[in-house]
Design an enzyme around this catalytic site. Sequence first.
Site, PDB file in Angstrom:
ATOM      1  CB  SER A 100      -0.932  -0.063   1.209  1.00 55.67           C
ATOM      2  OG  SER A 100      -1.933   0.893   1.084  1.00 55.67           O
ATOM      3  CG  ASP A 246      -2.818  -0.556  -2.571  1.00 53.29           C
ATOM      4  OD1 ASP A 246      -2.691   0.631  -2.215  1.00 53.29           O
ATOM      5  OD2 ASP A 246      -3.427  -1.413  -1.908  1.00 53.29           O
TER       6      ASP A 246
END
Lengths: 450, 456
Positions: A100, A246
Amino acid sequence: MSRAHQLKISVSGIRGVVGGFFTPNLACAFAQAFGTYVGPGRVILGRDTRSSGPMLEHAVTCGLLSAGCEVVKIGVAPTPTVQVFVAETRARGGIAITASHNPPEYNALKLFNAEGLFFNHYERGELLELYHQSAFTQVPNAEMPGIRFDTETAPRLHIERVLRHVNVDRIRARRFRVALDGVNGAGSEMSVRFLRDTLNCHLHAISVSPHLPFPREAEPKPEVLGDLRDLILREHCDIAFAQDPDGDRLAVGDETGRILDNDDVLALAVDCVLHRLKGPVVVNLTTSSAIDDIAARHGCRVYRSPVGEANVVDRMKSAGAVIGGEGSNGGIIFPSVQYCRDSYTGMAMLLDRMAETGMTASQLASTLPVYHRRLGKAPFEHGRLGALMQSLEAGFPGAATDRRDGLKLTTEDGWIHVRASNTEPILRIAAEARTPARLNQLYGQAESLL
Amino acid sequence: MNARIPLRISQFGLRGVVGAGLTPTHVLDFSAAFGALLGPPAKVIIGRDPRASGQMIREGVASALMACGHDVIDLGIVSTPVIQHAITATGARGGISIGASHMAAEWNALKFFGERGSYLSTAEAGELLDIYHLKGFDFAQWDALGSYSRDDSAVGRYIDNLASVFDFPALRRFRVLVDCCNGTSAHILAILRDRHGLDLVLINEQSEGRAFAHEPATDQRTVRMQLAPLMRHVGADAGFLFDVDSDRVALATESGGAVSEEMVLVLLADEMLTLGPGDTIIANLSTTALLDEVAASHNGRVVRVPVGRNATADALAGFPPEKIAIAGEGTGAVMMPRFRFVYDGIASMLAILTMMHRRAQSLGSILAAYPKYSILKGEVPLESHRIPQMMDDIESRYPSARKNNLDGLRADFDNAWFHVRVSQTAPLVRVIAEQRGDPPTALFEALMDTVRSYNS
């Protein structure tokens, strides 16, 4: 705490620095546990653009096949795209290989159940048990499944779901001038197609090369988006978007070059949704009180959950929320698309709202209640947490307390929230107040107590 | 050895029944150990046979090598000799062949190769095992990981190489029946047939991942199953049977005779000694004594080594390449200097066809010219602690024999010999006895009885 935090295996999954810490063996074993848990059937596998992604993808595939799961590789894809695809195709589950917003040396596995949702607390606990017991299903040659590749369908299905909830013609007709910073992440190519081709924007994009490293800090917060701000001004853009690697988090800039606070992005999204769909709102405990004010304008209720996408989603489901999210990290969760943080939903919603009202991005932002916020972190020693929390509570007599996730103390004109991070050995401190003076007072007092 | 868990980790590498014995952990650790053995980041070739588990294992192998910083080039489903050729052709540091060769479909294994596609020496294989056990892996940093790419051109380059060694147009006159055992030879042979005009008739040519038409063993018994009975029917001049990864071959004659697996090495040794310049044959202690007779007729010699590829590789390293005529095993695995010292079933087939062409003789008549040798092979499961006593016992029963203890006990008499050794891939004692002329039945049964007497 001096221990370098290079690997963490917890109920949040597995995350760490690749190269000696987060090894292919660990990724493979975790995938074996996951495959054993979800059972034989299809598992969707996607990844972001980190340099360790391909290596880990092979390791995870090995573990999944060994556990009897057919692997559908969708290649580089945003996390919400993986989640939508799992739900759409009725797979057993999905794995996104992404850390992330963490720095590029990190990677992690995000694990999804058959509905494309993050595993809930109990599912994650059970999975971790399986991992620790090494009690994996290991299928023989005769039952060994195969690998399928499908890089086209998942982005298409995701975008189709998003577009069902906006007026595409209205957006296309405006031919918005849009600036985009894709951080060279998983959304880079998909976002360009989405904004330029699908929504007919006049697009000015930077950092949309998925094969290049992250050009800035991966988390899309205002202080690292200087290039995007310059782009807005140079190209006279109507609005600007920035993603994380992401593609679940979204930052927004207005036409004046101001990058909005992440909490304000969520507040705008909540406002957009409540304008046409009344219902409960769920946000985490650290999210701005602006959400409460906006919901009140629409006559809607706000529920709070502990921090973490899985916690917010669980509460949204039980409350029947129409919109939710996590303010501090730019996560908009719109269940009509999917119970997940989704930057694409956010982009479409804001463009649609501008097209509908004729207002500029800065005018939309100016409708938001004004709060002052400060986020920070502090290291802590194990064993001292309880005492810290007690002294903090004693320092704010009369404040309303909420202990569902660390300690949140709410006073009439502000609040402070202190909690131990799930992913790093630090305390996260968040404070908000109506005025800068009160904010500094609240934050300073908490800091000195800690 | 624990016979209940089908997993073997030894100097021969890693092999096991997938699921029941061989797991991703073994695959990743062994591949990472090999990655460390290879040293600084380099190009590494991988390929697999068609077993369904090969895909899972390939993913593990690739991730471990990439994690060590190596760039992985995946050739897909190819024979082991193609992998070895590609290592040389592309200048790669080494390679891994994923496949269980002549074993049943539920097995899988890793074979490791060094520079120029060579087999690991005993010392290298030992080091690999040490790194594996110590988990002394050498993972690269996150920004220095290796890449993964596919290369579908390796088979074409390998065939070009075959074409430069063998005279394909001359071999077109032979009709050849091949039992591919659902393995990797089929693809290569189809190209030899379609592009180079060889008259190849293929059976069991479908690539199969889950079950093979029959056990893919390159021995006389397997040749007898399907290949030999079809020979006359097809009108073939020669018949060949390959194992799944195509490094071994077995033979059938034009009249439908199933040939002893020992004869592949004998035929090619005869041919290579005739052509020169090498005069030395490297063969293991379990291989037929007919080899010694053939060598003697050419003033050549046989160097006997323990069973296993590592020992053969060690022996090869001790000679200048031009001294070697051929090296191999009585299992149908043969390597020739003009074909890069690689066990290669297809090169062996082409060399035998070339021999038939050069001598203008049928396979049957070539074979008929050799004196008759009869070999008997058996195996007995035995607990390890009884083995030394059993070996001493056998040795004391044959005081007049010439003995060699390099690998168990090999004892030679005037026109017979036997070899009793412990398998390194299964908890078994293997007994082999051979005699010039008729089968050494009495000797063989006496040996088997002695070994069995310790199995109580």
